[in-house]
Design a protein around this motif. Structure first.
Motif, PDB file in Angstrom:
ATOM      1  N   ILE A  73      -5.576  -8.241   1.765  1.00  0.00           N
ATOM      2  CA  ILE A  73      -5.160  -6.698   1.951  1.00  0.00           C
ATOM      3  C   ILE A  73      -5.225  -5.823   0.778  1.00  0.00           C
ATOM      4  O   ILE A  73      -5.670  -4.688   0.781  1.00  0.00           O
ATOM      5  N   ARG A  74      -4.493  -6.467  -0.259  1.00  0.00           N
ATOM      6  CA  ARG A  74      -4.446  -5.765  -1.512  1.00  0.00           C
ATOM      7  C   ARG A  74      -5.723  -5.137  -2.068  1.00  0.00           C
ATOM      8  O   ARG A  74      -5.778  -4.235  -2.786  1.00  0.00           O
ATOM      9  N   SER A  75      -6.899  -6.019  -1.980  1.00  0.00           N
ATOM     10  CA  SER A  75      -8.049  -5.733  -2.523  1.00  0.00           C
ATOM     11  C   SER A  75      -8.645  -4.543  -1.875  1.00  0.00           C
ATOM     12  O   SER A  75      -9.444  -3.587  -2.545  1.00  0.00           O
ATOM     13  N   LEU A  76      -8.302  -4.456  -0.578  1.00  0.00           N
ATOM     14  CA  LEU A  76      -8.781  -3.035   0.165  1.00  0.00           C
ATOM     15  C   LEU A  76      -8.435  -1.821  -0.268  1.00  0.00           C
ATOM     16  O   LEU A  76      -8.767  -0.705  -0.399  1.00  0.00           O
ATOM     17  N   PHE A  77      -7.102  -1.754  -1.021  1.00  0.00           N
ATOM     18  CA  PHE A  77      -6.408  -0.604  -1.343  1.00  0.00           C
ATOM     19  C   PHE A  77      -6.142  -0.740  -2.948  1.00  0.00           C
ATOM     20  O   PHE A  77      -5.512  -0.011  -3.453  1.00  0.00           O
ATOM     21  N   ARG A  78      -6.914  -1.417  -3.634  1.00  0.00           N
ATOM     22  CA  ARG A  78      -6.932  -1.514  -5.107  1.00  0.00           C
ATOM     23  C   ARG A  78      -7.018   0.054  -5.579  1.00  0.00           C
ATOM     24  O   ARG A  78      -6.290   0.398  -6.800  1.00  0.00           O
ATOM     25  N   ASP A  79      -7.943   0.793  -5.193  1.00  0.00           N
ATOM     26  CA  ASP A  79      -8.157   2.035  -5.786  1.00  0.00           C
ATOM     27  C   ASP A  79      -7.446   3.023  -4.856  1.00  0.00           C
ATOM     28  O   ASP A  79      -8.107   4.348  -5.001  1.00  0.00           O
ATOM     29  N   GLN A  80      -6.604   2.914  -4.198  1.00  0.00           N
ATOM     30  CA  GLN A  80      -5.836   3.985  -3.443  1.00  0.00           C
ATOM     31  C   GLN A  80      -4.244   4.044  -3.725  1.00  0.00           C
ATOM     32  O   GLN A  80      -3.562   2.954  -3.191  1.00  0.00           O
ATOM     33  N   PRO A  81      -3.980   4.485  -4.862  1.00  0.00           N
ATOM     34  CA  PRO A  81      -2.630   4.315  -5.285  1.00  0.00           C
ATOM     35  C   PRO A  81      -1.409   4.657  -4.606  1.00  0.00           C
ATOM     36  O   PRO A  81      -0.126   4.498  -5.084  1.00  0.00           O
ATOM     37  N   ASN A  82      -1.585   5.521  -3.418  1.00  0.00           N
ATOM     38  CA  ASN A  82      -0.472   5.929  -2.675  1.00  0.00           C
ATOM     39  C   ASN A  82      -0.258   5.001  -1.604  1.00  0.00           C
ATOM     40  O   ASN A  82       0.627   5.064  -0.831  1.00  0.00           O
ATOM     41  N   VAL A  83      -1.044   3.734  -1.612  1.00  0.00           N
ATOM     42  CA  VAL A  83      -0.709   2.662  -0.851  1.00  0.00           C
ATOM     43  C   VAL A  83      -0.094   1.491  -1.310  1.00  0.00           C
ATOM     44  O   VAL A  83      -0.530   0.835  -2.373  1.00  0.00           O
ATOM     45  N   ARG A  84       1.209   1.070  -0.854  1.00  0.00           N
ATOM     46  CA  ARG A  84       1.853  -0.058  -1.131  1.00  0.00           C
ATOM     47  C   ARG A  84       1.834  -1.058  -0.185  1.00  0.00           C
ATOM     48  O   ARG A  84       2.031  -0.986   0.886  1.00  0.00           O
ATOM     49  N   VAL A  85       1.396  -2.299  -0.447  1.00  0.00           N
ATOM     50  CA  VAL A  85       1.418  -3.697   0.575  1.00  0.00           C
ATOM     51  C   VAL A  85       2.179  -4.380   0.681  1.00  0.00           C
ATOM     52  O   VAL A  85       2.895  -4.772  -0.623  1.00  0.00           O
ATOM     53  N   LEU A  86       3.033  -4.780   1.353  1.00  0.00           N
ATOM     54  CA  LEU A  86       4.167  -5.620   1.835  1.00  0.00           C
ATOM     55  C   LEU A  86       3.765  -6.811   2.720  1.00  0.00           C
ATOM     56  O   LEU A  86       3.397  -6.583   3.488  1.00  0.00           O
ATOM     57  N   PHE A  87       4.254  -8.000   2.099  1.00  0.00           N
ATOM     58  CA  PHE A  87       3.969  -9.257   2.700  1.00  0.00           C
ATOM     59  C   PHE A  87       5.158  -9.576   3.569  1.00  0.00           C
ATOM     60  O   PHE A  87       6.143  -9.920   2.789  1.00  0.00           O
ATOM     61  N   GLY A  88       5.141  -9.582   4.845  1.00  0.00           N
ATOM     62  CA  GLY A  88       6.304  -9.705   5.433  1.00  0.00           C
ATOM     63  C   GLY A  88       6.160  -9.392   7.082  1.00  0.00           C
ATOM     64  O   GLY A  88       5.119  -9.065   7.463  1.00  0.00           O
ATOM     65  N   GLU A  89       7.132  -9.854   7.717  1.00  0.00           N
ATOM     66  CA  GLU A  89       7.344  -9.716   9.153  1.00  0.00           C
ATOM     67  C   GLU A  89       8.549  -8.700   9.489  1.00  0.00           C
ATOM     68  O   GLU A  89       9.450  -8.941   9.430  1.00  0.00           O
ATOM     69  N   VAL A  90       7.909  -8.031  10.436  1.00  0.00           N
ATOM     70  CA  VAL A  90       8.921  -6.764  10.971  1.00  0.00           C
ATOM     71  C   VAL A  90       9.777  -7.549  11.898  1.00  0.00           C
ATOM     72  O   VAL A  90       8.965  -8.090  12.984  1.00  0.00           O
ATOM     73  N   GLY A  91      11.218  -7.191  11.886  1.00  0.00           N
ATOM     74  CA  GLY A  91      11.877  -7.592  13.035  1.00  0.00           C
ATOM     75  C   GLY A  91      12.510  -6.672  13.990  1.00  0.00           C
ATOM     76  O   GLY A  91      13.044  -7.090  14.995  1.00  0.00           O
ATOM     77  N   GLY A  92      12.360  -5.532  13.595  1.00  0.00           N
ATOM     78  CA  GLY A  92      12.818  -4.396  14.587  1.00  0.00           C
ATOM     79  C   GLY A  92      12.880  -3.071  13.789  1.00  0.00           C
ATOM     80  O   GLY A  92      12.324  -2.932  12.819  1.00  0.00           O
ATOM     81  N   ILE A  93      13.127  -2.127  14.655  1.00  0.00           N
ATOM     82  CA  ILE A  93      13.358  -0.653  14.129  1.00  0.00           C
ATOM     83  C   ILE A  93      14.574   0.035  14.571  1.00  0.00           C
ATOM     84  O   ILE A  93      14.808  -0.088  15.853  1.00  0.00           O
TER      85      ILE A  93
END
Length: 428
Positions: A73-93
């Protein structure tokens, strides 16, 4: 929400924060659609790769390697500085505090996009999962590949005729595109891909059954194309069993219409249920668990929370439910990005989401496929070449497209599959 001015410094904490959960087709399209927008984007996924799921069955049947259909995923947004990629699982909202929980962290959002996909359903018989694996993740595909190939190795070693027959019997449950493509690929693997490699058994003698509860396979396709697919599978040696439900699954085999069939390999491709996104928000859902959304893909009562792809139940296809297809997810992601960008800039938002159906395709085997473009129906070699071109075009990166094209060209010339590796364990 205050209007933000355009700026090149998209990492500023003062900018609106868009949180996207899920890096599938829809989530990636939404993040890409916000390129250059005056906002911060956080993209969360429990895997570090974007997976091209439509070709996952080819990993399971030794046609492709996992790296051919997955991109970091990170390679897809290497040239898009306004995107931060987080590796993890969402448990709720927590929609009152406007936060997403991920482990011990609470990530605040101004806009939230739920693109969490779907999983297979065993229709209340989850205990069958141990004996009939699904095909949803790379881990599933490699486990199925191992199970398939190991069955032939064990059959070659076995001196018991009944045990050999059970090992060489493969049952696929579900006659949608995934089930049909699995059945065709397995038939080609056994009939052509392992010729002259065994001495005690003949892989081409393997019995392959495709079981479908509906009256016909590929029920979403026109009846004529469904019939074509059935004939193509039969020509490959697949036994198509429509109008029949699986009654029981165990380690030794399956029970279908009151008859027990010894089979050491059973694969599940029947029915899906959405992610728990609806439960996170206590939102109304359809029978498959998908969140019911409004015309702009927002969740009623939550105008800044959007759901798309397999997560959403949208009637954006001229009043009909939007299908759970990759193009639908990508279109939904791009639409939500346009809407969020318009809101941030104080511009007129786009009209209601309208899904544009580009057609449905399914491949059965070498030079055998079906394609439905509404008034235009294609089948045979033409549909097969078109299917291949479309799938290569949809892959995320140039490396993936090149690798898949070369693998397919080699397989076309030789009828051989180059990734027949049994990994991860000793024989059962």
């Amino acid at each position: 929400m205050a209007r933000a001015k355009d700026t090149k410094d998209n990492e500023s904490a003062d900018l609106p924060h868009v949180v996207i959960v899920g890096a599938g087709f829809g989530g990636v399209a939404a993040a890409r659609g916000l390129r250059g927008a005056a906002c911060r984007v956080t993209l969360i996924d429990r895997h570090n790769y974007h997976l091209f799921q439509p070709l996952l069955y080819q990993v399971a049947t030794a046609g492709l390697s996992p790296a051919d259909i997955a991109t970091p995923i990170r390679s897809l947004f290497r040239d898009q500085p306004n995107v931060r990629v987080l590796f993890g699982e969402v448990g709720g909202i927590n929609h009152e505090k406007r936060t997403v929980s991920m482990g011990s962290s609470a990530i605040p959002y101004d806009y939230l996009v739920l693109a969490t996909g779907a999983r297979y359903s065993y229709f209340g018989r989850d205990e069958w999962a141990e004996f009939a694996p699904v095909l949803k993740r790379i881990e599933d595909a490699t486990a199925i590949r191992r199970r398939l190939l190991l069955a032939f190795e064990l059959a070659e070693n076995s001196a018991d005729a009944e045990e050999r027959a059970a090992l060489l019997t493969i049952v696929i449950v579900g006659g949608g595109p995934t089930g049909v493509e699995l059945a065709g690929a397995i038939a080609e693997l056994t009939g052509q891909g392992m010729v002259q490699e065994f001495r005690t058994i003949d892989p081409a003698s393997a019995r392959i059954l495709l079981v479908e509860a509906a009256p016909r396979i590929l029920a979403q396709f026109p009846e004529s194309l469904s019939a074509t697919a059935s004939r193509s599978l039969a020509a490959l040696g697949v036994e198509v069993v429509p109008g029949t439900r699986v009654e029981h699954v165990e380690a030794r085999g399956v029970t279908i219409a009151g008859q027990f069939i010894p089979a050491r390999t059973v694969l599940w491709a029947a029915g899906v249920v959405a992610s728990p996104a609806a439960a996170w928000l206590s939102a109304e859902a359809d029978r498959a668990g998908r969140v019911k959304v409004g015309p702009d893909l927002s969740i009623p009562g939550h105008p800044d929370i959007f759901a798309l792809g397999d997560t959403a139940a949208s009637e954006g296809w001229a009043g009909k439910p939007v299908p759970g297809l990759a193009p639908a997810a990508k279109q939904g992601g791009a639409y939500v990005a346009r809407l969020i960008r318009a809101r941030i800039n104080g511009a007129t938002p786009p009209g209601a989401f309208r899904y544009r159906h580009l057609g449905s395709l399914a491949t059965i085997g070498r030079k055998a496929a079906v394609a439905d473009f509404g008034r235009i129906h294609l089948k045979g070699a033409v549909a097969w070449w078109l299917w291949g071109a479309v799938h290569i075009a949809f892959l995320a990166g140039v490396r993936n497209r090149t690798a898949v094209a070369l693998d397919w060209f080699w397989a076309y010339l030789t009828s051989r599959r180059g990734t027949r590796l049994i990994t991860d364990s000793s024989p059962d």
